[in-house]
Design an enzyme around this catalytic site. Structure first.
Site, PDB file in Angstrom:
ATOM      1  N   GLY A 124       2.922  -5.360   7.750  1.00 15.67           N
ATOM      2  CA  GLY A 124       1.862  -6.187   7.193  1.00 15.67           C
ATOM      3  C   GLY A 124       0.856  -6.531   8.279  1.00 15.67           C
TER       4      GLY A 124
ATOM      5  N   GLU B 139       5.428  -3.677  12.193  1.00 19.57           N
ATOM      6  CA  GLU B 139       4.377  -2.659  12.045  1.00 19.57           C
ATOM      7  C   GLU B 139       3.159  -3.382  11.505  1.00 19.57           C
ATOM      8  OE1 GLU B 139       4.584   0.275  13.032  1.00 19.57           O
ATOM      9  OE2 GLU B 139       6.733   0.673  13.118  1.00 19.57           O
TER      10      GLU B 139
ATOM     11  N   ASN C 230       0.805  -1.231   0.000  1.00 17.75           N
ATOM     12  CA  ASN C 230       0.000   0.000   0.000  1.00 17.75           C
ATOM     13  C   ASN C 230       0.832   1.272   0.000  1.00 17.75           C
ATOM     14  OD1 ASN C 230       0.808  -0.505   2.644  1.00 17.75           O
ATOM     15  ND2 ASN C 230      -0.991   0.459   3.518  1.00 17.75           N
TER      16      ASN C 230
ATOM     17  N   GLU D 197       9.547   2.996  13.761  1.00 20.42           N
ATOM     18  CA  GLU D 197      10.280   3.401  12.561  1.00 20.42           C
ATOM     19  C   GLU D 197      10.113   4.903  12.401  1.00 20.42           C
ATOM     20  OE1 GLU D 197       8.749   0.847   9.540  1.00 20.42           O
ATOM     21  OE2 GLU D 197       9.966  -0.816  10.241  1.00 20.42           O
TER      22      GLU D 197
ATOM     23  N   CYS E 222      -2.608   1.309   6.929  1.00 17.74           N
ATOM     24  CA  CYS E 222      -2.692   0.809   8.307  1.00 17.74           C
ATOM     25  C   CYS E 222      -3.126   1.920   9.238  1.00 17.74           C
ATOM     26  CB  CYS E 222      -1.383   0.170   8.743  1.00 17.74           C
ATOM     27  SG  CYS E 222       0.024   1.210   8.555  1.00 17.74           S
TER      28      CYS E 222
HETATM   29  C1  UN1 Z   1       0.881   2.484   6.155  1.00 21.64           C
HETATM   30  O1  UN1 Z   1      -0.326   2.557   5.970  1.00 21.64           O
HETATM   31  O2  UN1 Z   1       1.455   1.377   6.150  1.00 21.64           O
HETATM   32  O3  UN1 Z   1       0.652   8.201   8.023  1.00 21.64           O
HETATM   33  C2  UN1 Z   1       1.756   3.664   6.359  1.00 21.64           C
HETATM   34  C3  UN1 Z   1       0.327   7.739   6.926  1.00 21.64           C
HETATM   35  C4  UN1 Z   1       1.412   7.480   5.922  1.00 21.64           C
HETATM   36  C5  UN1 Z   1       2.035   6.135   6.167  1.00 21.64           C
HETATM   37  C6  UN1 Z   1       1.063   4.994   6.215  1.00 21.64           C
HETATM   38  N1  UN1 Z   1       2.403   8.519   5.992  1.00 21.64           N
HETATM   39  O4  UN1 Z   1      -0.822   7.481   6.654  1.00 21.64           O
END
Ligand code: UN1
Length: 498
Positions: free
Chosen positions: A225, A247, A150, A461, A281
């Site tokens: 993931g 994550e 994604n 991270e 996520c």
């Molecule tokens: C993710 O969905 O794995 O804060 C990361 C955010 C993005 C990173 C998302 N800068 O939504």
């Protein structure tokens, strides 16, 4: 067209001779290419290359490694538009978001580049005279990196660039839904002058991923993931004493209080819930509304969400792109059925889009459920699609309790003008990230990123904290007293140290 793995500076097919196809989710007639479906043997070759390269790479001064990453950042700037287009074609997110994804990698590259001149350690006084205590950050060794589709350039860059500047070498297993972006990034690293073997890409599915996690020469796994896969990885890493940064999933709440700036909150919910088709996520997947404003807020939200244009992300007018693949599309449909069976009220969407231009892609209408209660699966489980669950509450306390009633703890948000309510939310929301008057998405590269509870395993991270993942501390004691000094024992002697 056939694309290779990138191992020891060379592009090569899988030793298995197997391939998988990469297709555009907005139009599956568009085949981007075939990529190697790698086996444990390919992973073996990549790890051997990374291990051999580590011997020299770790000795290159960190500021010089940083210079190479600066070059990576410059090349990303030059090729930003090309990469963004390739990304939209491969995984569907609208161009404007794909550009943002590349920008996040650019920011990360420049941050990592400058860190080559820091990587600070500590010096402290010793408890004994004529003795100094120092500490250095040392590389961990060969790092295995496994990422999702994604954020196909941004999220890998969060891991790969810091890993490299710290002196580690890398074997990356990208998602099988975004292999082309991975190879474009590999080309850039090669062009920037990252030496052969320092950075390797092995394509494939769980077979290659598992071989990487299990490989005894891989000293660290960094994974983005699902929580289910992350737990498996953690178990294997636990058995092998392997460092592991995870994550994982989220079910991110956004609270709207009666005193919220309503226009801002509406915009925020639309962006948080339906941006990237909800496939982040950090996506806003639970909306928690105070009863006093719930009805009017919902009415406006539905109106605006129904005006979102779903379509091919390469068209600049598209707000919401396709779903990544058929499996995910089915999963989202199943969750809609579950929501209905559980008694939630479907007030928008809930179905595939199949007519006209949609016919060849994986499109799903922006979907809103109201009357969602915390016992429902659509409240509790990560759907990873454009599905928003709405719950109504009577107070700030209840809002926070409902928000915290989750296995996950990545991002969270509250809209209010009341500073006391905002600080209570900051204090009490169980999440790695809390936004005030902004949606749950939009983390910046130079801040720690990660979550609590089932979202993470204690690492962050991004920002300065990622360097804690990719280094091991070396503690050094230098005793220039010329005699045996015993720590904890000889501390009584009063000497001036001469
Ligand atoms: C993710 O969905 O794995 O804060 C990361 C955010 C993005 C990173 C998302 N800068 O939504």
């Amino acid at each position: 067209m056939e694309h290779g793995n990138y191992i020891n500076g060379r592009w090569q097919p899988s030793l298995s001779g197997r391939w998988f196809e990469d297709r555009n989710p907005a139009d599956t007639r568009d085949c981007i290419g075939r990529f190697p479906l790698s086996s444990a043997e390919d992973v073996e070759a990549a790890v051997a290359a990374a291990k051999a390269a580590f011997a020299r790479w770790r000795l290159l001064p960190a500021p010089r490694r940083g210079e190479l990453l600066r070059r990576v950042g410059e090349l990303l700037v030059e090729r930003k538009e090309e990469l963004a287009r390739a990304m939209t074609r491969e995984m569907g997110k609208p161009l404007v978001e794909a550009r943002g994804d590349v920008q996040e990698a650019i920011d990360t590259a420049f941050y990592a580049a400058s860190e080559g001149r820091r990587l600070f350690g500590y010096t402290t006084p010793s408890e004994l005279p004529n003795k100094v205590n120092l500490s250095f950050r040392m590389p961990v060794g060969v790092c295995g990196i496994i990422t999702a589709w994604n954020f196909p350039i941004a999220v890998p860059s969060w891991k790969i660039f810091p890993a490299l500047v710290c002196g580690n070498t890398v074997v990356w297993k990208p998602s099988e839904d975004a292999p082309h972006c991975a190879n474009l990034l590999a080309q850039i690293l090669a062009e920037a002058g990252i030496p052969a073997g320092v950075f390797n890409v092995v394509h494939g599915d769980a077979e290659a991923g598992e071989a990487l996690v299990r490989h005894p020469e891989v000293r660290l796994i960094a994974f983005t993931g699902s929580t289910a896969v992350g737990r498996r990885i953690a178990a294997i890493c636990g058995e092998q004493n392997k460092k592991c940064s995870l994550e994982m999933g989220g079910k991110n709440p956004l609270i709207v209080l009666p005193d919220a700036p309503m226009e801002l909150a509406l915009e925020g919910v639309l962006w948080g819930a339906f941006g990237t088709t909800g496939q982040r996520c950090t996506a806003t997947s639970r909306l928690i509304l105070h009863r006093d404003i719930a009805a009017s807020f919902l009415q406006q939200l539905i109106e605006r969400a129904s005006a979102l244009r779903v379509g091919n992300g390469l068209e600049e007018t598209t707000h919401v792109g396709p779903i990544i693949n058929a499996r995910q599309l089915e999963r989202i449909e199943t969750y809609v059925q579950i929501g209905l069976q559980e008694g939630a009220r479907l007030v928008l969407g809930g179905h595939r889009l199949i007519d006209g231009d949609y016919a060849h892609g994986y499109f799903f209408a922006p979907t809103i459920f109201t009357d969602v209660t915390p016992t429902m699966r659509i409240f509790r489980e990560e759907i990873f699609g454009p599905v928003l669950s709405v719950t109504t509450v009577d107070s700030l306390e209840e809002a926070i309790a409902v928000a915290n009633d989750s296995e996950y703890g990545l991002s969270s948000s509250i809209y209010t003008r009341d500073i006391t309510a905002a600080f209570r939310a900051i204090r009490d929301l169980e999440a790695g990230i809390t936004y005030i008057n902004a949606p749950t998405i939009g983390a910046e590269a130079h801040m720690p990123f990660g979550g609590v509870k089932a979202t993470g395993n204690g690492h962050r991270e991004g920002g300065w904290t990622v360097f804690d993942i990719f280094t091991e501390w070396k503690t050094v004691y230098i005793d220039y007293s010329g005699r045996l000094q015993r720590a904890q024992i000889d501390t009584e002697r009063l000497e001036d140290g001469a």
